[in-house]
Motif scaffolding. Sequence first.
Motif: not given
Lengths: 270, 292
Positions: A64, A83, A88, A90, A109-110, A112-113, A158, A161, A165, B162, B166, B170, B173, B175-177, B179
């Motif tokens: 990051l 990734r 993570y 934060p 949101m977790g 989304y990756g 958190f 979330r 992932q 979406k 995000l 955050d 977070f 960025a950690s994905l 993106w």
Amino acid sequence: MKDDCAQSHSDHGFAIVADDVTVTYRDRPAVQDVDLRIPPGRLAAIIGPNGAGKSTLMKALLGLVPLAAGQVSIFGQPVARQRRRIGYVPQRSSVDWDFPATALDVVMMGTYGQLGWLKRPGPRERKLAMQCLDAVGMTAFADRQIGQLSGGQQQRVFLARALAQQADVYFLDEPFVGVDAVTEKAIVELLRALRDQGKTVVVVHHDLDSAPEYFDWLVLLNVRLIACGDFRQVFTIANLRRTYGGAMTASIRHFEWLELEKHQTSAPIS
Amino acid sequence: MAWLSLLADYTMRNVVLGSALLGAVSGALGCFAVLRRQGLLGDTLAHAALPGIALAYLLTGQRALPVLLAGAALSGWLGTAALIYLSRATRIKEDSALGIVLSVSFAVGVVLLTFINRQPQARAVGLERFLLGQAAALTADQVELMALLSAGVLIVLVLGYKEFALLAFDAPFAASLGWNTTALSLLLTTLIVITVVVGLQAVGVVLMASLLIAPAVAARQWTDRLHLMVWLAAAFGAISGVMGAWLSASDRGIPTGPVVVLVLSAITVVSLVVRRVRAWLARRAAKGEAER
């Protein structure tokens, strides 16, 4: 001191490897020349005084922040290619909890990756998010706006979330700050469960008193790496002195006293 | 019914529709700007657009809307670049950087406008209406261009909902994905630049920012869910856009911008009061339950 973290030829099999990592902020090194190794299936702590660069080191491991020098690999690959194996959490204070979202929204949101660009989360993601909320004991608060939750509950959200992932390596930045004792215990239990499933968990931590009970791998940091390795071997007064320098905390003195007492009481028994 | 006869007029119908669409888009987009604490970014970009409009006219000698808007977008972008440079490469904090870029570019814009007004054909140019907005002066072509650009912004916003959500909540977070948060953030800023540019002729440089900020603030008082907030803000923006266009058209002397802002302020004040009253009622109900 030669320890478990120096560069070696047998980096295979480590979950996290960092070599010569240096991060600078406004020309000043926040983290300098750090080599570290963390094996898979460990619950590791990054410990050091304020301003030691603990969070910065974690962000460097996560890719990051730009590295001024060095490299990081996760399971033998650059972070950018791993990734989806990373979770993570934060610092809780890094976001605005007045944001218009429910606990469930945040946990989603977790997902989304894995979901990828442009796709909307559907019933599957929702189900996974509810399971993760359940794992942290927050099912009853799924529809609560996140600003109405206590600090401990926000931290659980958190963590949920990050669980969503479905990662192999978890990074948590100061997860115990501002949370109640019950939540702290619940989080530790969850992190142990993750480790016992073979996941690797790295935590930025600052409480020396609780550290021996929680962790089995230790990274001592004060801008430079002080020591790194199996917790019991690294957690020595000499290493703590080197980490905290002149700023001897009450904790360390308390710790010395305990050690002294241990010697006195253990003598007659043995 | 006076307002019905206004709608019957073809040009007026266009103006009202254009203003409604502009209000809806800036209301929806404004939610993300406000949640990222970038409400004033829109204000600065609007002011930064003014010298671009004046320069576009001076350099090309044309006052066709696409030419002027291209100039506005270009200088809005330059303003963004100046902002990023000031807050990253110097020790100037972001709020100060916003203030500097806003006032400097507005000063340059006003000086250029004065210079243009000294020229013989000045009356015909009418660039001053970019200051406070004159929706009634919009032609059908111009409304069409506004509608096209607004629709483009809306499509990107819907597709990236979406991701923008995000990013606003955050960014580390996200960025950690993996993106690219810098690119996402630039995309959002670009959408704001386009929206501001679209709204300039209707609402004006000085008050454009309120069309981004006020609907979001008002909508936030009614709901704790982002998607509802975005819908509500779009509705509030559309209502005030229509009211502004209609009132300024019924009496040609009134500039649109101030009317829009007054309508929006009324909506915002009512929303804030209603939120307070609802919170008070909820507390009373909870107390009553506890006593029972």
